[in-house]
Write an enzyme that holds these catalytic residues in place. Structure first.
Site, PDB file in Angstrom:
ATOM      1  N   CYS A 443     -12.304 -11.955  47.306  1.00  0.00           N
ATOM      2  CA  CYS A 443     -12.820 -12.459  48.866  1.00  0.00           C
ATOM      3  C   CYS A 443     -13.694 -13.675  48.618  1.00  0.00           C
ATOM      4  CB  CYS A 443     -13.376 -11.476  49.663  1.00  0.00           C
ATOM      5  SG  CYS A 443     -14.729 -10.538  49.045  1.00  0.00           S
ATOM      6  N   THR A 444     -14.351 -14.182  49.547  1.00  0.00           N
ATOM      7  CA  THR A 444     -15.207 -15.102  49.543  1.00  0.00           C
ATOM      8  C   THR A 444     -16.697 -15.070  48.544  1.00  0.00           C
ATOM      9  OG1 THR A 444     -14.605 -15.830  51.567  1.00  0.00           O
ATOM     10  CG2 THR A 444     -16.622 -17.126  50.795  1.00  0.00           C
TER      11      THR A 444
END
Length: 749
Positions: A443-444
């Protein structure tokens, strides 16, 4: 003045005018050197007073002569005795001090004038000393701050920092730094103008006897503080991304203590941004000066909240809960990317998965294996691997990992929000995609992977059908895409841009951004020198430059989310190019409701109602399975703020039946009511119907599982749900009531 010895010392008026501090000082000196005072005074000639030797056996009467000089052979003899007793260095030092205090006239008027000058000189010296002391203290503080920042940067291995303009050519870097300074100057000017206007307004509204802005130091101090904060480090901004789960969750008092501490610490260092604070930990995106950000990180390192634990490698030391937290910093960002204010949000979950309380999989027991970017990069080349993008679909649309041919397979769950992930992971088609594979997640920044990987591993441990899939391990990218870019500035296996929830909105890998800026600002598209400096191949950086997204209106390549338009069907951000936005604004080509996101188009979703019905159907099926697995420990999903920290009301009579009214008759249903009343447990709901229309009119009787649950339900009295303030009160069932009524049990299907 005296010109002869006396039995008692004559006090000089100069000393009478001294401050108390100096009187004590000179009094000590006079008592310490009483035996040698006369010799020293003779040595100072007519510029000083004469004092007698207190040990002399002669008694000479005192005479006062206006201006007669002191001439005595006795002074020379005493001077020789003093030279024998004291070192030359100490004597010279004392003489110099005496000369500075001595008068230039022997008359009483001259003495008075000298006294005034002496007081002025003394006052000046005191102020000068205070000023020097203040400057020294300020200099010492700055030195300590710089040393602390240096130690934080060098010694903290969990602090990962990199400059946003590290790969810019020197000429472009200088232009960017100059632009940052100019933006800061403009910002300071606007702030000062705004503050001056406020001060003028304040001065106008105050009475004549009220302190004005000229005499009120608080106003000036406030303005100076803001100016200094804005002008630090030539206007360059540092961005901080970090998260930390705590297990077990904080108690109510520990949570309040942590909430207050991080918020006050942020204000102390003039930080801005967003802090999501839950009983399960912190998830923050902050901006500030480079020193302010690092000082905040150092302060959080030292916070234990009363829950420090023994250090695993140092037996005699304790370790705080944030001792191993990884902070990801991006330096040298322009001032316009700074958040305007600091907001601290009280939330139930750091990531809204609907997995709060007992539903949450324990990260310590079930969390996935963390892989550093280099190791994660290598695993993506393995063909027997799947990579799950745990972000939302609109994020993956403009940038994602693309492993090489024969490498891992990337799976996009097609989520619009994080609450859809547990439902997606429980689907049969999802489980078949994971059969016999090793699973990677990313994810980020890494926070969404923590619960996601723990949920999958918990299913492997507890569910027979998931255990039978033969999954060969669950791994997650340490630090997310943000840290991957710091390790692979040219992009590595990444294509497109990384969607962010800060003022950057989206960004490419740093080397790719440097090349793009070089083309745009300098008109130079030669990336050879940049690639040589990186030691990378041009193919990789070309792949990262590729635009993956497309405009939802005209379908041309586009990867910038701008404006406030959202998909009219599902509400996610719309990807619309600049020309289509301008055409819509001018009225030449309006963006109608038929312009939907690509996910709604692919799923043939044409209205909100159809999407909501599908989501409710899938959620109800998932909750039915959860209820069977958890049995008595089952809790409905919580997505409302303050639900976990709600304080129950008293219930001395142990009543478990309650009456609710003023609910929204159109939208309220069992799932929404249970979600609103969580964590209280409800066993029965009797929906009250209108006698004529046979329709629900907004009132109901409910049965709580325990008296404590009933007290918790009563605490929501007056709270708003679905736009209406609900009314709650205890309603004991009388002897005639057959309570609970049949067929009012909370549904399990």
């Amino acid at each position: 003045m005296t010109d002869s010895d006396s039995c008692t010392p004559v006090e000089d008026p100069v000393f009478l005018k001294q401050s108390k501090k100096k009187k004590k000082k000179h009094k000590k000196k006079r008592s310490r050197h009483a035996d040698t005072a006369a010799a020293e005074e003779d040595d100072l000639s007519c510029h000083s007073e004469n004092r007698t030797n207190s040990s002399s056996s002669q008694h000479i009467s005192e005479e006062v002569v206006g201006s007669a000089p002191a001439t005595s052979d006795m002074g020379d003899e005493n001077g020789k005795n003093v030279d024998a007793k004291k070192s030359k260095k100490k004597k010279k030092k004392k003489k110099d001090k005496k000369r500075k205090r001595s008068s230039s006239s022997s008359t009483d008027d001259d003495i008075d004038k000298h006294t005034v000058r002496e007081d002025e000189d003394s006052s000046y010296n005191d102020n000068d000393k205070k000023s020097k002391k203040k400057r020294k203290k300020s200099s010492t503080k700055r030195s300590k701050d710089k040393q602390q920042q240096k130690e934080m940067t060098v010694d903290d291995k969990k602090l990962v920092s990199r400059s946003a303009i590290e790969y810019y050519p020197d000429d472009l870097k200088n232009l960017q730094l100059k632009k940052n300074q100019e933006e800061t100057t403009v910002s300071i000017s606007k702030t000062n103008t705004k503050n001056n206007a406020k001060n003028d307004k304040h001065a106008t509204n105050t009475n004549d006897d009220s302190p004005s802005s000229e005499t009120n130091p608080n106003i000036e101090i406030s303005n100076n503080k803001n100016t200094n904060n804005n002008s630090n480090n030539n206007g360059n901004i540092t961005l901080l991304l970090f998260y930390q789960y705590v297990e077990p969750p904080w108690t109510e008092s520990q949570y309040r203590n942590a909430f207050q501490y991080v918020n006050d610490l942020g204000n102390q260092h003039s930080l801005t941004g967003r802090m999501r604070i839950a009983r399960e930990g912190l998830n923050c995106t902050l901006t500030g000066t480079p020193h302010g950000i690092r000082a905040w990180c150092a302060g959080l390192r030292n916070f234990d909240g009363g829950r420090s634990k023994p250090h695993p490698t140092k037996p005699n030391e304790k370790m705080t809960e944030f001792a191993e937290t990884e902070f990801k910093l991006t330096d040298d960002l322009p001032p316009k990317q700074r958040f305007p204010k600091l907001h601290a949000f009280e939330v139930v979950e750091l990531v809204n998965y609907g997995l709060a309380g007992k539903r949450a999989p324990t990260i310590a027991a079930h969390g996935g294996t963390h892989l550093e970017p280099a190791a994660y990069h290598d695993k993506m080349s393995d063909g027997n691997t799947v990579v799950i993008d745990v972000r939302n679909h609109y994020e993956a649309k403009i940038g994602r990992f693309v492993p090489p041919v024969g490498g891992a397979t990337v799976i996009d769950p097609g989520m619009r929000k994080s609450t859809e992930f547990p439902v997606w992971l429980d689907k049969k088609e999802t489980k078949e995609m994971l059969r016999g594979k090793q699973v990677l997640m990313y994810c980020t920044g890494g926070v969404r992977c923590e619960r996601a990987s723990a949920l999958l591993k918990q299913k492997i441990d507890k569910e027979e059908d998931t255990k039978g899939l033969g999954i060969k391990g669950v791994f997650q990218l340490q630090g997310g895409v943000d840290k991957y870019f710091k390790e692979f500035p040219e992009g590595g296996m990444w294509k497109g841009k990384n969607y962010t929830f800060d003022k950057r909105f989206a960004h490419a890998p740093p080397a790719v951004e440097a090349l793009e800026r070089k083309k745009k600002v300098l008109g130079d598209d030669d990336g050879g020198a940049l690639l040589d400096a990186l030691g990378k191949e041009s193919l990789a950086i070309t792949a990262a430059e590729e635009i993956l997204g497309e405009c939802e209106a005209c379908y041309k390549p586009w990867d910038m989310y701008r404006g406030k338009r959202r998909c009219p069907t599902c509400g996610v951000p719309s990807l619309i190019c600049r020309s289509c936005f301008e055409a819509d604004r001018d009225g030449t080509k309006k963006l109608g409701r038929d312009i939907r996101c690509d996910l709604c188009v692919a799923e043939s979703v044409t209205n909100k109602r159809a999407l909501r019905e599908r989501e409710e159907r899938e959620t109800k099926e998932y909750e039915r399975k959860m209820r069977q697995q958890m049995d008595d420990d089952y809790e409905p999903p919580v997505q409302r703020k303050r639900a976990v920290t709600r304080k129950p009301k008293g219930n001395p009579e142990r009543i478990t039946r309650l009456f609710l009214k003023n609910m929204c008759a159109r939208q309220m249903d069992e799932a929404k009511l249970l979600e609103f009343l969580h964590p209280a447990r409800v066993t029965h709901i009797q929906w009250l119907m209108d006698r004529s229309t046979k329709k629900f009119y907004g009132s109901a009787f409910i049965e709580a599982k325990t008296a404590e649950d009933a007290g918790s339900i009563l605490s929501v009295d007056g709270m708003a749900v679905l736009g209406r303030r609900i009314k709650v009160k205890y309603q004991r069932a009388d002897e005639k009531d057959n309570w609970p009524i049949l067929n009012t049990e909370v549904s399990s299907s």
